[in-house]
Design a protein around this motif. Structure first.
Motif, PDB file in Angstrom:
ATOM      1  N   SER A  20     -24.712 -39.551 -19.503  1.00 13.35           N
ATOM      2  CA  SER A  20     -25.953 -40.250 -19.858  1.00 13.35           C
ATOM      3  C   SER A  20     -27.173 -39.637 -19.165  1.00 13.35           C
ATOM      4  CB  SER A  20     -25.843 -41.744 -19.528  1.00 13.35           C
ATOM      5  OG  SER A  20     -25.909 -41.976 -18.134  1.00 13.35           O
ATOM      6  N   PHE A  21     -26.974 -38.933 -18.063  1.00 17.11           N
ATOM      7  CA  PHE A  21     -28.097 -38.300 -17.376  1.00 17.11           C
ATOM      8  C   PHE A  21     -28.664 -37.128 -18.179  1.00 17.11           C
ATOM      9  CE2 PHE A  21     -27.113 -41.060 -14.049  1.00 17.11           C
ATOM     10  CZ  PHE A  21     -28.160 -41.053 -13.154  1.00 17.11           C
ATOM     11  N   LEU A  22     -27.964 -36.687 -19.211  1.00 16.29           N
ATOM     12  CA  LEU A  22     -28.509 -35.658 -20.100  1.00 16.29           C
ATOM     13  C   LEU A  22     -29.612 -36.238 -20.981  1.00 16.29           C
ATOM     14  CD1 LEU A  22     -25.172 -33.938 -21.109  1.00 16.29           C
ATOM     15  CD2 LEU A  22     -26.953 -32.987 -19.616  1.00 16.29           C
ATOM     16  N   ASN A  23     -29.752 -37.552 -20.970  1.00 14.74           N
ATOM     17  CA  ASN A  23     -30.798 -38.218 -21.752  1.00 14.74           C
ATOM     18  C   ASN A  23     -31.987 -38.641 -20.899  1.00 14.74           C
ATOM     19  OD1 ASN A  23     -29.255 -38.096 -24.168  1.00 14.74           O
ATOM     20  ND2 ASN A  23     -28.047 -39.808 -23.431  1.00 14.74           N
ATOM     21  N   VAL A  24     -31.935 -38.354 -19.605  1.00 13.91           N
ATOM     22  CA  VAL A  24     -33.035 -38.709 -18.705  1.00 13.91           C
ATOM     23  C   VAL A  24     -34.217 -37.795 -19.012  1.00 13.91           C
ATOM     24  CG1 VAL A  24     -33.774 -38.735 -16.295  1.00 13.91           C
ATOM     25  CG2 VAL A  24     -31.508 -39.572 -16.911  1.00 13.91           C
ATOM     26  N   ARG A  25     -35.363 -38.385 -19.232  1.00 13.86           N
ATOM     27  CA  ARG A  25     -36.561 -37.612 -19.546  1.00 13.86           C
ATOM     28  C   ARG A  25     -37.660 -37.959 -18.552  1.00 13.86           C
ATOM     29  NH1 ARG A  25     -33.128 -35.457 -21.952  1.00 13.86           N
ATOM     30  NH2 ARG A  25     -33.019 -34.966 -24.147  1.00 13.86           N
ATOM     31  N   PRO A  26     -38.506 -36.978 -18.248  1.00 12.79           N
ATOM     32  CA  PRO A  26     -39.624 -37.248 -17.329  1.00 12.79           C
ATOM     33  C   PRO A  26     -40.692 -38.089 -18.020  1.00 12.79           C
ATOM     34  CG  PRO A  26     -39.752 -35.001 -18.156  1.00 12.79           C
ATOM     35  CD  PRO A  26     -38.472 -35.584 -18.680  1.00 12.79           C
ATOM     36  N   HIS A  27     -41.466 -38.783 -17.211  1.00 11.48           N
ATOM     37  CA  HIS A  27     -42.550 -39.611 -17.742  1.00 11.48           C
ATOM     38  C   HIS A  27     -43.867 -38.844 -17.787  1.00 11.48           C
ATOM     39  CE1 HIS A  27     -40.039 -43.144 -17.815  1.00 11.48           C
ATOM     40  NE2 HIS A  27     -39.659 -42.887 -16.581  1.00 11.48           N
ATOM     41  N   ASP A  28     -43.833 -37.602 -17.362  1.00  9.77           N
ATOM     42  CA  ASP A  28     -45.031 -36.762 -17.395  1.00  9.77           C
ATOM     43  C   ASP A  28     -44.670 -35.450 -18.087  1.00  9.77           C
ATOM     44  OD1 ASP A  28     -43.515 -35.398 -15.501  1.00  9.77           O
ATOM     45  OD2 ASP A  28     -44.751 -36.014 -13.808  1.00  9.77           O
ATOM     46  N   SER A  30     -43.441 -32.821 -16.830  1.00 11.24           N
ATOM     47  CA  SER A  30     -42.482 -32.042 -16.053  1.00 11.24           C
ATOM     48  C   SER A  30     -41.430 -31.411 -16.955  1.00 11.24           C
ATOM     49  CB  SER A  30     -41.776 -32.931 -15.034  1.00 11.24           C
ATOM     50  OG  SER A  30     -42.691 -33.500 -14.145  1.00 11.24           O
ATOM     51  N   ASN A  31     -40.822 -30.342 -16.474  1.00 10.85           N
ATOM     52  CA  ASN A  31     -39.750 -29.673 -17.198  1.00 10.85           C
ATOM     53  C   ASN A  31     -38.542 -30.611 -17.303  1.00 10.85           C
ATOM     54  OD1 ASN A  31     -37.153 -28.035 -17.184  1.00 10.85           O
ATOM     55  ND2 ASN A  31     -38.668 -26.490 -17.733  1.00 10.85           N
ATOM     56  N   GLU A  32     -38.040 -30.833 -18.507  1.00 12.67           N
ATOM     57  CA  GLU A  32     -36.930 -31.760 -18.731  1.00 12.67           C
ATOM     58  C   GLU A  32     -35.677 -31.363 -17.968  1.00 12.67           C
ATOM     59  OE1 GLU A  32     -35.881 -32.358 -22.810  1.00 12.67           O
ATOM     60  OE2 GLU A  32     -37.606 -33.659 -23.173  1.00 12.67           O
ATOM     61  N   ASP A  33     -35.325 -30.082 -18.020  1.00 14.22           N
ATOM     62  CA  ASP A  33     -34.100 -29.634 -17.373  1.00 14.22           C
ATOM     63  C   ASP A  33     -34.185 -29.808 -15.858  1.00 14.22           C
ATOM     64  OD1 ASP A  33     -33.089 -29.005 -19.855  1.00 14.22           O
ATOM     65  OD2 ASP A  33     -33.401 -26.848 -19.652  1.00 14.22           O
ATOM     66  N   PHE A  34     -35.314 -29.463 -15.278  1.00  6.47           N
ATOM     67  CA  PHE A  34     -35.509 -29.657 -13.839  1.00  6.47           C
ATOM     68  C   PHE A  34     -35.388 -31.141 -13.500  1.00  6.47           C
ATOM     69  CE2 PHE A  34     -38.181 -30.910 -10.334  1.00  6.47           C
ATOM     70  CZ  PHE A  34     -37.682 -30.118  -9.310  1.00  6.47           C
ATOM     71  N   ARG A  54     -21.545 -29.269 -15.346  1.00  2.00           N
ATOM     72  CA  ARG A  54     -20.717 -28.692 -16.417  1.00  2.00           C
ATOM     73  C   ARG A  54     -21.244 -29.127 -17.788  1.00  2.00           C
ATOM     74  NH1 ARG A  54     -15.004 -30.793 -16.825  1.00  2.00           N
ATOM     75  NH2 ARG A  54     -15.755 -31.824 -18.673  1.00  2.00           N
ATOM     76  N   PHE A  55     -21.515 -30.429 -17.943  1.00  6.43           N
ATOM     77  CA  PHE A  55     -22.067 -30.927 -19.212  1.00  6.43           C
ATOM     78  C   PHE A  55     -23.426 -30.297 -19.494  1.00  6.43           C
ATOM     79  CE2 PHE A  55     -19.706 -35.172 -18.390  1.00  6.43           C
ATOM     80  CZ  PHE A  55     -18.541 -34.664 -18.933  1.00  6.43           C
ATOM     81  N   PHE A  56     -24.232 -30.160 -18.467  1.00  8.79           N
ATOM     82  CA  PHE A  56     -25.563 -29.560 -18.545  1.00  8.79           C
ATOM     83  C   PHE A  56     -25.447 -28.132 -19.094  1.00  8.79           C
ATOM     84  CE2 PHE A  56     -29.244 -27.470 -16.503  1.00  8.79           C
ATOM     85  CZ  PHE A  56     -30.252 -28.387 -16.714  1.00  8.79           C
ATOM     86  N   GLY A  57     -24.506 -27.372 -18.555  1.00  8.74           N
ATOM     87  CA  GLY A  57     -24.290 -26.000 -19.013  1.00  8.74           C
ATOM     88  C   GLY A  57     -23.781 -25.925 -20.437  1.00  8.74           C
ATOM     89  N   GLU A  58     -22.930 -26.872 -20.817  1.00  6.12           N
ATOM     90  CA  GLU A  58     -22.403 -26.902 -22.190  1.00  6.12           C
ATOM     91  C   GLU A  58     -23.517 -27.079 -23.206  1.00  6.12           C
ATOM     92  OE1 GLU A  58     -19.445 -29.984 -22.065  1.00  6.12           O
ATOM     93  OE2 GLU A  58     -17.990 -28.694 -21.030  1.00  6.12           O
TER      94      GLU A  58
END
Length: 96
Positions: A20-28, A30-34, A54-58
């Motif tokens: 679920s943290f792959l769906n976390v988005r910044p409120h400004d 900022s770079n999404e991946d960072f 691992r999920f992030f890399g996939e």
């Protein structure tokens, strides 16, 4: 006043919760991946963070994404007293 929530320690995270943290988005702007990497680091135990990376890399996300000051998650985490295990996970995933 009484707190309405108690702090939960050593919570067992499911793969879905980690993912679920792959769906976390910044409120400004900022770079999404960072932002995802930093929030996962701040929220997870090292073993859960390893699964997240691992999920992030996939998803072919950028492990070397930078914040507005040009710092990577690895640079920030490496400077933390207890960040060693997390830094090693990022390095194993190709962070420089």
């Amino acid at each position: 006043m009484k707190k309405d929530k108690q702090k939960v320690l050593d919570e067992v995270w499911t793969e879905d919760h980690v993912r679920s943290f792959l769906n976390v988005r910044p409120h400004d702007e900022s770079n999404e991946d960072f932002h995802m990497l930093l929030k996962a680091y701040q929220s997870m135990r090292a073993s859960d963070f390893e699964l997240f990376v691992r999920f992030f890399g996939e998803q072919n996300r950028n492990i070397n994404a930078q914040d507005r000051e040009g710092r990577t998650a690895l640079e920030i985490i490496s400077g933390h007293r207890r960040g060693g295990d997390y830094a090693a996970i990022l390095q194993a995933a190709g962070a420089t």
